[in-house]
Design an enzyme around this catalytic site. Structure first.
Site, PDB file in Angstrom:
ATOM      1  N   ARG A  19       0.828  -1.205   0.000  1.00 16.46           N
ATOM      2  CA  ARG A  19       0.000   0.000   0.000  1.00 16.46           C
ATOM      3  C   ARG A  19       0.857   1.249   0.000  1.00 16.46           C
ATOM      4  O   ARG A  19       0.373   2.356   0.238  1.00 16.46           O
ATOM      5  CB  ARG A  19      -0.908   0.006   1.232  1.00 16.46           C
ATOM      6  CG  ARG A  19      -1.870  -1.155   1.295  1.00 16.46           C
ATOM      7  CD  ARG A  19      -2.752  -1.220   0.081  1.00 16.46           C
ATOM      8  NE  ARG A  19      -3.661  -0.081   0.011  1.00 16.46           N
ATOM      9  CZ  ARG A  19      -4.323   0.276  -1.089  1.00 16.46           C
ATOM     10  NH1 ARG A  19      -4.172  -0.405  -2.206  1.00 16.46           N
ATOM     11  NH2 ARG A  19      -5.138   1.313  -1.060  1.00 16.46           N
ATOM     12  N   LYS A 164      19.256   1.256   4.319  1.00 18.85           N
ATOM     13  CA  LYS A 164      18.823   0.550   3.114  1.00 18.85           C
ATOM     14  C   LYS A 164      20.000  -0.187   2.475  1.00 18.85           C
ATOM     15  O   LYS A 164      19.829  -1.271   1.900  1.00 18.85           O
ATOM     16  CB  LYS A 164      18.189   1.523   2.123  1.00 18.85           C
ATOM     17  CG  LYS A 164      16.819   2.030   2.551  1.00 18.85           C
ATOM     18  CD  LYS A 164      16.229   2.961   1.517  1.00 18.85           C
ATOM     19  CE  LYS A 164      15.723   2.195   0.311  1.00 18.85           C
ATOM     20  NZ  LYS A 164      14.520   1.398   0.613  1.00 18.85           N
TER      21      LYS A 164
END
Length: 577
Positions: A19, A164
């Site tokens: 989402r 990341k």
């Protein structure tokens, strides 16, 4: 795991962060392919569909899609979501965590560890991680055509990029462990509908008023990537990963739109589409860089604030550095090529974005709404002239006023002699015009009717009414000043009169010339920079208001007020007695 339904074979996949910014278009594209059963995993308790998501709504009702509330910090939740799936897409959304290091680490790094372990336990075949091109960026360092051979950064641009990079390394190292094949994609500055990072930064700069400035030459090349192309690249990578190619398994690939663009051109394109002012003023890059470094150093010394809380620094660094990547490996090994052009992507982003300007710049937007200064000038011919709506008419009026200013104030004659000569010239011109023949070489000469020189009774009456009103106002003001009962009125009258005396006695000609120039420039400038000027004026007005209040407190009270207060006090005393 392959599932056969109604004679058709489906493959099950899980999209973590389904989402989010990149997860939504990836889910939509997977459903459009028609051969996937999609599980959407996200941190929201329930799924809230938008009106435009009819495809997903139908897929949820038909069983081709399902939703799982998953917290990647807990491995048990992940296992429930991926059990029976053959592919996992891990869309690590940047807006799913804040600037807290511990929370960010548990979601990005620990979350990646949990997903890898869960995939190995559930015998998932393929894992694709959405990383970022920023993992190879060193702060304030240019990259021109960098490829996948670049090492990880030694000085990450921010904390999130550092995390990341760690998560990406974990995913790539896990390749071919317990039969799990992995791959990572590094999109460069992804943007699109729902973008809460790049577009939000640009809009924040535009709203602050700094969007009009171009930092440096503005010719640094940068690769931007539309979000639909990022989603398509993940599907291409999954197909290549399924073929177990040695050039794909355990590798990372840069993803771009294959069209590097000058940063200033991209910003101008975004601003134009969103209805903001285009960048027009250049600032030297060295000045900006040194000032930014000083501010960052100052911010880093603050106990409860870090440079992570100043996202505009990312825009400044992006505006000063080349960030161009080589996407040939993705083209060659995973078969990627953009499906949406950069210009089309910006147009779609602007059309579907909630970031468009609410109060537009009048000269840069397509709206017909009158600006504040246009209403202030009455919205008539004067406003049209002073705001340069018709350049030819405005320039003609400006030249006429310049001629009048020269004739009366710069010619060296007295005012009466200049007026008499001007009236004489007008009379001679009208007489010469009256004796012209009706046609000259076949061109008809229009006649001026007598009504042109007449003044209607209504106009004369209104004129006298206005004169009488002004006379009464001045008379009332003079009466108040003579009584000495109001210091506010005295200061309001004395200060302008003194300034007018100085102007008339010393520099009337110069003041009129400056006023003439400002009349044809200041209103236009104000219309362009209305918000910035209003905010500055509000600050100055607040300061002057406080200063005036302090001044009035130090002034003595009017005698009439003291006398009235003494009368009220004596009357109250008599009543008590």
């Amino acid at each position: 795991m392959a599932i056969v339904e109604e004679g058709k074979e489906f493959e099950m996949c899980v999209v973590f962060g389904g989402r989010g910014f990149i997860g939504k278009p990836l889910v939509d594209r997977l459903l459009r392919l028609g051969n996937w059963i999609v599980r959407i995993a996200d941190s929201f308790p329930t799924i809230q569909l938008e009106p435009s998501e009819s495809l997903l709504s139908h897929a949820l009702s038909s069983g081709r899609a399902s939703y799982f509330h998953v917290d990647v910090r807990h491995k048990s939740n992940i296992i429930t979501a991926i059990d029976g799936a053959s592919v996992v897409f891990y869309m690590d959304a940047r807006d799913s965590y804040g600037h807290d290091f511990y929370i960010s680490y548990t979601i990005v790094v620990q979350g990646a560890k949990n997903i890898i372990a869960a995939c190995q336990e559930c015998k998932v075949k393929r894992l694709l991680y959405n990383s970022s091109a920023d993992v190879v960026l060193n702060s304030w360092q240019d990259i021109n055509g960098g490829d996948e051979s670049l090492p990880y950064s030694s000085k990450f641009v921010n904390m999130v990029t550092d995390l990341k990079a760690q998560a990406e390394a974990l995913v790539l190292v896990a390749n071919d462990a317990d039969g799990l094949l992995t791959c990572a994609l590094r999109p460069s500055y992804a943007f699109g509908p729902g973008d809460n990072y790049l577009s939000s930064l640009l809009v924040g700069v535009a709203k602050s008023g700094w969007g009009k400035f171009i930092i440096g030459l503005g010719d640094n090349m940068t690769d931007f990537t539309y979000v639909e192309n990022v989603a398509y690249a993940h599907i291409c990578a999954d197909k290549a990963l399924n073929s177990r190619g040695s050039h794909v398994c355990g590798k990372a690939f840069f993803i771009t739109n294959l069209k590097p663009m000058k940063f200033k051109d991209f910003v101008s394109l975004v601003f134009q589409r969103l209805g903001y002012q285009r960048s027009i003023i250049k600032i030297p890059d060295m000045v900006t860089q040194y000032v930014t470094l000083i501010i960052k150093w100052t911010v880093s010394r603050m106990s409860n604030w870090s440079t992570e809380n100043v996202p505009v620094f990312d825009i400044i660094e992006l505006a000063l550095c080349h960030r161009k990547f080589n996407c040939s490996a993705a083209q060659k090994y995973i078969g990627y090529s953009p499906v949406v052009s950069l210009e089309e992507g910006v147009a779609v982003t602007a059309k579907s974005s909630q970031l468009t300007r609410e109060s537009s710049f009048s000269s840069y937007s397509d709206t017909d709404e009158e600006s504040k200064v246009h209403k202030l000038l009455g919205g008539g011919k004067v406003a049209e002239i002073l705001l340069w709506r018709d350049e030819q008419r405005t320039f003609t009026c400006f030249l006429l006023l310049v001629f009048i200013h020269y004739w009366f104030f710069l010619s060296g004659r007295s005012f009466l002699s200049s007026l008499s000569q001007l009236l004489l010239m007008i009379a001679v011109a009208l007489w010469g015009y009256s004796i012209l023949p009706p046609t000259i070489y076949g061109i008809s000469v229009p006649r001026i009717s007598w009504s042109f020189f007449e003044i209607s009774e209504v106009d004369m009456r209104n004129c006298f009414y206005n004169v009488a009103y002004m006379w009464n106002r001045v008379s009332h003001l003079a009466k108040l000043l003579a009584q000495g009962e109001d210091w506010h009125i005295f200061l309001k009258a004395a200060i302008p009169l003194y300034v007018l005396k100085l102007v008339i006695s010393d520099c009337l000609t110069f003041a009129l010339g400056v006023a003439l120039a400002l009349a044809f420039t200041s209103f236009l400038i104000y219309e362009q920079y209305e918000d910035e000027i209003d905010s500055t004026a509000n600050v100055i007005f607040s300061i002057l208001k406080v200063a005036f209040t302090l001044l009035m407190r130090r002034l003595p009270l009017p005698q009439a007020l003291l006398y009235s207060d003494s009368e009220i006090g004596s009357s109250r005393l008599n009543i008590k007695q």
